[in-house]
Write an enzyme that holds these catalytic residues in place. Structure first.
Site, PDB file in Angstrom:
ATOM      1  CE  LYS A   1     -20.040 -10.479  -4.869  1.00 41.49           C
ATOM      2  NZ  LYS A   1     -20.349  -9.138  -5.924  1.00 41.49           N
TER       3      LYS A   1
ATOM      4  CG  HIS B   1     -20.386  -6.876 -18.488  1.00 46.38           C
ATOM      5  ND1 HIS B   1     -19.448  -7.627 -18.963  1.00 46.38           N
ATOM      6  CD2 HIS B   1     -19.875  -5.815 -19.162  1.00 46.38           C
ATOM      7  CE1 HIS B   1     -18.670  -7.229 -19.381  1.00 46.38           C
ATOM      8  NE2 HIS B   1     -18.453  -5.365 -20.224  1.00 46.38           N
TER       9      HIS B   1
ATOM     10  CE1 TYR C   1     -19.078 -11.986 -10.698  1.00 51.12           C
ATOM     11  CE2 TYR C   1     -20.463 -10.532 -11.608  1.00 51.12           C
ATOM     12  CZ  TYR C   1     -18.972 -11.553 -11.818  1.00 51.12           C
ATOM     13  OH  TYR C   1     -17.884 -10.472 -12.415  1.00 51.12           O
TER      14      TYR C   1
ATOM     15  N   PRO D   1      -9.711 -13.406  -6.237  1.00 49.57           N
ATOM     16  CG  PRO D   1      -8.527 -12.570  -7.261  1.00 49.57           C
ATOM     17  CD  PRO D   1      -8.680 -13.263  -6.052  1.00 49.57           C
TER      18      PRO D   1
HETATM   19  P1  RFL Z   1      -5.364  -1.797  -0.365  1.00 50.55           P
HETATM   20  O1  RFL Z   1      -6.035  -1.180  -2.267  1.00 50.55           O
HETATM   21  O2  RFL Z   1      -5.020  -2.075  -0.623  1.00 50.55           O
HETATM   22  O3  RFL Z   1      -5.092   0.092   0.105  1.00 50.55           O
HETATM   23  C1  RFL Z   1      -4.791   0.410   1.330  1.00 50.55           C
HETATM   24  C2  RFL Z   1      -4.054   1.642   1.243  1.00 50.55           C
HETATM   25  O4  RFL Z   1      -3.298   1.278   2.481  1.00 50.55           O
HETATM   26  C3  RFL Z   1      -1.709   1.916   2.585  1.00 50.55           C
HETATM   27  N1  RFL Z   1      -0.667   1.645   3.017  1.00 50.55           N
HETATM   28  C4  RFL Z   1      -0.988   1.834   4.523  1.00 50.55           C
HETATM   29  N2  RFL Z   1      -0.795   3.368   4.677  1.00 50.55           N
HETATM   30  C5  RFL Z   1      -0.052   3.985   6.202  1.00 50.55           C
HETATM   31  N3  RFL Z   1       0.383   3.412   6.960  1.00 50.55           N
HETATM   32  C6  RFL Z   1       0.952   1.913   6.503  1.00 50.55           C
HETATM   33  N4  RFL Z   1       1.332   1.823   7.137  1.00 50.55           N
HETATM   34  C7  RFL Z   1       0.001   1.375   5.426  1.00 50.55           C
HETATM   35  N5  RFL Z   1       0.479   0.141   4.685  1.00 50.55           N
HETATM   36  C8  RFL Z   1      -0.602   0.559   3.677  1.00 50.55           C
HETATM   37  C9  RFL Z   1      -0.938   1.374   0.949  1.00 50.55           C
HETATM   38  O5  RFL Z   1       0.464   1.844   0.514  1.00 50.55           O
HETATM   39  C10 RFL Z   1      -2.571   1.579   0.508  1.00 50.55           C
HETATM   40  O6  RFL Z   1      -2.817   2.704  -0.420  1.00 50.55           O
HETATM   41  O7  RFL Z   1      -6.746  -1.803   0.101  1.00 50.55           O
HETATM   42  P2  RFL Z   1      -8.613  -1.091   0.037  1.00 50.55           P
HETATM   43  O8  RFL Z   1      -8.114   0.098   0.182  1.00 50.55           O
HETATM   44  O9  RFL Z   1      -8.771  -1.179   1.718  1.00 50.55           O
HETATM   45  O10 RFL Z   1      -8.936  -1.315  -1.209  1.00 50.55           O
HETATM   46  C11 RFL Z   1      -9.288  -3.045  -0.990  1.00 50.55           C
HETATM   47  C12 RFL Z   1      -9.326  -3.040  -2.778  1.00 50.55           C
HETATM   48  O11 RFL Z   1      -7.764  -2.917  -3.001  1.00 50.55           O
HETATM   49  C13 RFL Z   1      -8.692  -4.886  -3.245  1.00 50.55           C
HETATM   50  O12 RFL Z   1     -10.054  -5.257  -2.284  1.00 50.55           O
HETATM   51  C14 RFL Z   1      -9.321  -4.857  -4.737  1.00 50.55           C
HETATM   52  O13 RFL Z   1      -8.442  -4.498  -5.719  1.00 50.55           O
HETATM   53  C15 RFL Z   1      -9.664  -6.592  -4.415  1.00 50.55           C
HETATM   54  N6  RFL Z   1      -9.527  -6.603  -5.822  1.00 50.55           N
HETATM   55  C16 RFL Z   1     -11.055  -7.244  -6.824  1.00 50.55           C
HETATM   56  N7  RFL Z   1     -12.163  -6.578  -5.392  1.00 50.55           N
HETATM   57  C17 RFL Z   1     -13.222  -6.544  -7.175  1.00 50.55           C
HETATM   58  O14 RFL Z   1     -14.547  -5.946  -6.128  1.00 50.55           O
HETATM   59  N8  RFL Z   1     -13.068  -6.547  -7.891  1.00 50.55           N
HETATM   60  C18 RFL Z   1     -12.497  -7.182  -8.538  1.00 50.55           C
HETATM   61  O15 RFL Z   1     -13.021  -7.563  -9.882  1.00 50.55           O
HETATM   62  C19 RFL Z   1     -11.662  -7.669  -8.419  1.00 50.55           C
HETATM   63  N9  RFL Z   1     -10.408  -7.576  -8.446  1.00 50.55           N
HETATM   64  C20 RFL Z   1      -8.551  -7.670  -6.871  1.00 50.55           C
HETATM   65  C21 RFL Z   1      -9.159  -7.998  -8.318  1.00 50.55           C
HETATM   66  C22 RFL Z   1      -7.661  -7.824  -6.675  1.00 50.55           C
HETATM   67  C23 RFL Z   1      -6.500  -8.025  -7.232  1.00 50.55           C
HETATM   68  N10 RFL Z   1      -5.438  -8.457  -6.715  1.00 50.55           N
HETATM   69  C24 RFL Z   1      -3.853  -7.607  -6.929  1.00 50.55           C
HETATM   70  C25 RFL Z   1      -4.642  -8.561  -5.125  1.00 50.55           C
HETATM   71  C26 RFL Z   1      -7.639  -8.380  -8.870  1.00 50.55           C
HETATM   72  C27 RFL Z   1      -7.256  -8.613  -8.496  1.00 50.55           C
HETATM   73  C28 RFL Z   1      -5.532  -9.047  -9.581  1.00 50.55           C
HETATM   74  C1  PHB Z   2     -10.501  -7.339 -13.249  1.00 44.01           C
HETATM   75  O1  PHB Z   2      -9.965  -6.600 -12.821  1.00 44.01           O
HETATM   76  O2  PHB Z   2     -11.231  -7.518 -14.505  1.00 44.01           O
HETATM   77  C2  PHB Z   2     -11.468  -8.202 -13.167  1.00 44.01           C
HETATM   78  C3  PHB Z   2     -10.876  -9.194 -11.857  1.00 44.01           C
HETATM   79  C4  PHB Z   2     -11.647 -10.755 -11.346  1.00 44.01           C
HETATM   80  C5  PHB Z   2     -13.357 -10.838 -11.523  1.00 44.01           C
HETATM   81  C6  PHB Z   2     -13.454  -9.880 -12.360  1.00 44.01           C
HETATM   82  C7  PHB Z   2     -12.821  -8.869 -13.021  1.00 44.01           C
HETATM   83  O3  PHB Z   2     -13.467 -11.339 -10.741  1.00 44.01           O
END
Ligand code: RFL
Ligand code: PHB
Length: 401
Positions: A308, A83, A396, A304
């Site tokens: 980031k 993109h 971004y 989100p």
């Molecule tokens: P995670 O993915 O939460 O993984 C942590 C893992 O640790 C396990 N765990 C344990 N294991 C052993 N013992 C324990 N006591 C434990 N407690 C927990 C868990 O089961 C899990 O498997 O953290 P990690 O690896 O640091 O990754 C971070 C990302 O997942 C997170 O920052 C992103 O998903 C955030 N996010 C986005 N980030 C982007 O860069 N671009 C995006 O477009 C974006 N969109 C989003 C998002 C997060 C969202 N939500 C659901 C908060 C959109 C959404 C809606």
């Molecule tokens: C996505 O889940 O596609 C997503 C989430 C947060 C953003 C952009 C894309 O800011």
């Protein structure tokens, strides 16, 4: 089995013990193993559970580079969608932020689920040691030469691992952050008075670029995973649950919030996933203590809105893996000692950007007339200034490492 008995039955040993098998933990293990450093991952959930989580979608070029160097670039190259810009709207005023023009860079749309799948596959190819379903994890001797982790396996067997270092990659709700004594830890937090209700639907995306839309009914985001799979979000109340929203209500609300020229062509269909995420900014300092190093959501959370969270997790892993590699290869501790300081600098700049995007685009329930006017004025300032748009684009696509 008691602790001493476990000891007699043989202690597992490794160089870097990783708590958490999400993207941060898997990537760290992958980079370290490729550099010849031994790792073990301890994960609370099953692999299937992790692969069913729908999260991030937008990946910075820096992140793509780190993933490629870790040996998982093939599918991102083949299936990721580049993109060059994104649409921002305020009521019916739309602007396009041209990443390519401002930064000569583009972001890649490629789901976190796919990255995690690629990482598991790459880890399997290296015969990585990953324990799933572990329970009752605790730590001893965190500040000594060989910290120990004790935990119960899925089948309730007690195990005991000694390591040189522990990496806390267990996300926001993990345990490792609590191993840093409260008196040594500063916590910075901002909770926003709303969440995001997200759905995934097997419909073509409404636009070929993302649309971040602020409207009098609240914020909405139109995103995607492929040409046939859409990801949409709407700002929602924190007290609600996904079951409170029918698909019909979601589509109606989304249409209301997107600019008319897009909502008119929105194709709707049944949702195949629906979830709510609360929005918060959260950082702890320092992110290292004794032999423990925190990375990813264990150390910080961003709303989100700027896409980031995962990208910040990847930059943490970049810094941390470089620090471990120089320690093991060159017996050089400087990068390990300065990990917290170096990573936090980029973390705070990204926390600022995510807070700014969130503040710009959401409806705040108790905002005054003055704050509403400033919010509109911020949007129009952005739409009329190449410099302001350039600053948004620069953040971004991701700040340099
Ligand atoms: P995670 O993915 O939460 O993984 C942590 C893992 O640790 C396990 N765990 C344990 N294991 C052993 N013992 C324990 N006591 C434990 N407690 C927990 C868990 O089961 C899990 O498997 O953290 P990690 O690896 O640091 O990754 C971070 C990302 O997942 C997170 O920052 C992103 O998903 C955030 N996010 C986005 N980030 C982007 O860069 N671009 C995006 O477009 C974006 N969109 C989003 C998002 C997060 C969202 N939500 C659901 C908060 C959109 C959404 C809606
Ligand atoms: C996505 O889940 O596609 C997503 C989430 C947060 C953003 C952009 C894309 O800011």
């Amino acid at each position: 089995m008691d602790y001493k008995l476990a000891n007699l039955r043989g202690i597992l040993k490794t160089q870097v013990l990783i708590i958490g098998g999400g993207p941060s933990g898997l990537l760290l293990s992958q980079v370290l193993m490729k550099a010849g450093i031994e790792t073990i991952i301890l994960e609370k959930q099953s692999r299937q559970y992790i692969l069913n989580r729908i999260r991030a979608g937008v990946i910075e070029p820096n992140s793509v580079e780190v993933l490629k160097n870790a040996g998982i670039g093939d599918r991102i190259d083949a299936e990721g969608i580049k993109h060059q810009g994104t649409i921002l709207s305020h009521d019916d005023h739309t602007i396009r932020i041209d990443f390519q023009k401002a930064t000569k860079k583009a972001v890649t749309v490629y789901g976190q689920t796919e990255i995690t799948k690629d990482l598991f596959k790459a880890q399997d190819n290296l015969n990585a040691k990953i324990f799933h379903g572990i329970k009752n994890i605790r730590v001893e001797n965190l500040c000594e030469k060989s910290p120990r982790i004790i935990f119960d396996t899925e089948t309730d067997e007690q195990k005991y691992i000694e390591a040189d270092f522990i990496a806390g990659c267990d996300g926001f709700h993990g345990i490792s952050r609590s191993w840093i004594p409260e008196k040594n830890l500063s916590v910075y937090e901002n909770r926003y008075p709303f969440g995001w209700l997200g759905i995934l639907s097997e419909t073509p995306p409404v636009n070929d670029e993302l649309i971040y839309s602020s409207s009098s009914s609240g914020f909405a985001l139109a995103s995607m995973r492929s040409s046939k799979l859409s990801r949409y979000y709407i700002q929602c109340d924190l007290e609600t649950k996904p079951e409170d929203y029918t698909d019909d209500f979601f589509w109606l609300e989304l249409k209301k919030r997107l600019p008319k020229k897009y909502s008119e062509k929105l194709i709707t269909g049944p949702s195949i996933e629906k979830s709510i995420a609360p929005l918060r900014s959260f950082v702890v300092e320092p992110i290292q203590y004794g032999k423990l190093y925190l990375a990813g959501d264990a150390a910080h959370i961003v709303p989100p809105t700027g896409a980031k969270g995962l990208n910040l997790a990847i930059s943490d892993i970049y810094y941390l893996s470089q620090a471990f590699i120089t320690f093991y290869n060159d017996n050089e501790k400087t990068l390990l000692e300065s990990y917290s300081q170096i990573a936090l600098k980029r973390i705070w700049k990204t926390v600022r950007f995510s807070w700014w995007m969130t503040t710009l685009l959401h409806t705040f329930p108790n905002s005054s007339h003055f704050e509403k006017k400033i919010q509109s004025s911020e949007f129009f300032n952005l739409s009329e200034s190449q410099y302001a748009m350039g600053a948004l684009a620069e953040n971004y696509v991701g700040l340099p490492y």
